[in-house]
Motif scaffolding. Sequence first.
Motif, short mmCIF file in Angstrom:
data_model
loop_
_atom_site.label_atom_id
_atom_site.label_comp_id
_atom_site.label_asym_id
_atom_site.label_seq_id
_atom_site.Cartn_x
_atom_site.Cartn_y
_atom_site.Cartn_z
N UNK A 60 25.40 57.06 -34.82
CA UNK A 60 25.92 56.06 -35.76
C UNK A 60 27.45 56.02 -35.70
N UNK A 61 28.08 57.18 -35.66
CA UNK A 61 29.55 57.22 -35.56
C UNK A 61 30.00 56.55 -34.26
N UNK A 62 29.35 56.88 -33.15
CA UNK A 62 29.67 56.25 -31.86
C UNK A 62 29.51 54.73 -31.96
N UNK A 63 28.42 54.29 -32.57
CA UNK A 63 28.17 52.85 -32.67
C UNK A 63 29.24 52.15 -33.51
N UNK A 64 29.71 52.80 -34.56
CA UNK A 64 30.75 52.19 -35.39
C UNK A 64 32.07 52.09 -34.63
N UNK A 65 32.36 53.09 -33.81
CA UNK A 65 33.56 53.04 -32.99
C UNK A 65 33.46 51.87 -31.99
N UNK A 66 32.28 51.72 -31.38
CA UNK A 66 32.10 50.63 -30.42
C UNK A 66 32.16 49.27 -31.11
N UNK A 67 31.66 49.18 -32.32
CA UNK A 67 31.79 47.93 -33.08
C UNK A 67 33.26 47.61 -33.31
N UNK A 68 34.02 48.61 -33.67
CA UNK A 68 35.46 48.43 -33.87
C UNK A 68 36.11 47.94 -32.58
N UNK A 69 35.78 48.57 -31.45
CA UNK A 69 36.38 48.20 -30.17
C UNK A 69 36.03 46.76 -29.78
N UNK A 70 34.75 46.42 -29.85
CA UNK A 70 34.32 45.08 -29.45
C UNK A 70 34.91 44.03 -30.38
N UNK A 71 34.87 44.28 -31.67
CA UNK A 71 35.41 43.28 -32.62
C UNK A 71 36.92 43.14 -32.45
N UNK A 72 37.59 44.20 -32.08
CA UNK A 72 39.03 44.13 -31.84
C UNK A 72 39.34 43.36 -30.56
N UNK A 73 38.56 43.59 -29.52
CA UNK A 73 38.77 42.89 -28.24
C UNK A 73 38.50 41.39 -28.37
N UNK A 74 37.51 41.05 -29.17
CA UNK A 74 37.16 39.63 -29.36
C UNK A 74 37.87 39.03 -30.57
N UNK A 75 38.64 39.83 -31.23
CA UNK A 75 39.34 39.55 -32.49
C UNK A 75 39.07 38.21 -33.17
N UNK A 76 39.73 37.11 -32.81
CA UNK A 76 39.55 35.89 -33.61
C UNK A 76 38.22 35.19 -33.37
N UNK A 77 37.47 35.58 -32.32
CA UNK A 77 36.21 34.90 -32.06
C UNK A 77 35.00 35.79 -32.31
N UNK A 78 35.21 37.03 -32.76
CA UNK A 78 34.08 37.93 -33.00
C UNK A 78 33.35 37.52 -34.27
N UNK A 79 32.05 37.33 -34.14
CA UNK A 79 31.19 37.06 -35.29
C UNK A 79 29.85 37.74 -35.08
N UNK A 80 29.13 37.89 -36.15
CA UNK A 80 27.77 38.41 -36.07
C UNK A 80 26.87 37.33 -35.47
N UNK A 81 27.18 36.09 -35.78
CA UNK A 81 26.41 34.96 -35.26
C UNK A 81 26.85 34.64 -33.84
N UNK A 82 26.04 33.86 -33.15
CA UNK A 82 26.35 33.42 -31.80
C UNK A 82 27.11 32.10 -31.91
N UNK A 83 28.44 32.21 -31.84
CA UNK A 83 29.29 31.05 -32.05
C UNK A 83 30.26 30.89 -30.90
N UNK A 84 30.64 29.62 -30.67
CA UNK A 84 31.63 29.31 -29.64
C UNK A 84 32.72 28.46 -30.28
#
Length: 155
Positions: A60-84
Motif C-alpha cells: 500500500x505504501x509503495x502504491x501511494x508513492x507510485x500514485x504520487x509519481x504518476x499524478x505528478x508526472x501527468x500533473x494538469x491532466x491527471x484524473x481518475x477518469x479517462x479524460x483527454x
Amino acid sequence: MRVSKQNEARIVADGGREYGAFNSKLMAIVHVLIYFYALGEFYYLDRSVNSLTFIGMGLVVFSMYMLYMVSRLLSPIWTVKLMVAKNHQYVDHWLFRNIKHPNYFLNIVPELVGIILVCQAWYTALLLLPIYAIIMYIRIIEENKIIELLKVESF
C-alpha cells in the motif's frame, strides 16, 4: 480525489472530454467495494495481524508513492477518469515508455493486493478481484486506443 476533480473540471471547461464514463463508474464502485468488503472480512472473521499484514502495508505504501509519481508526472491532466484535454500533449516520460499503464500496474494493483493482504480478505479477493480485473482490462483497451490517437496527433 480533490486534485482529480479539479483537473476534470478544468479539462472539461477547456473543451476536453471524458471517455469510457460507464466503465470508470464501475471501476470506482468495485474499488470502494473491495475496501469495504476487505475491512468487513477482517473485522467479522476476526483476522489477526501477522506477517501478511506488514507485506500488505508495504504494498500500500509503495502504491501511494507510485500514485504520487504518476499524478505528478501527468500533473494538469491527471484524473481518475479517462479524460483527454483539448490540445492534449502525449507525455513521453521514461516511466510511461518502459511500463505500460504504470498507474494501474504500479499503483492500483499493489494497492488492492495490499489491502487484501492487510485484511487477509480471501473471500473478497476471490469475489471482487476478478471483476475488477475485467473492468481494468476494458479500461486499458479504451486507454490504449486513445493513447495511439494522441501519439498520431502530436507528431
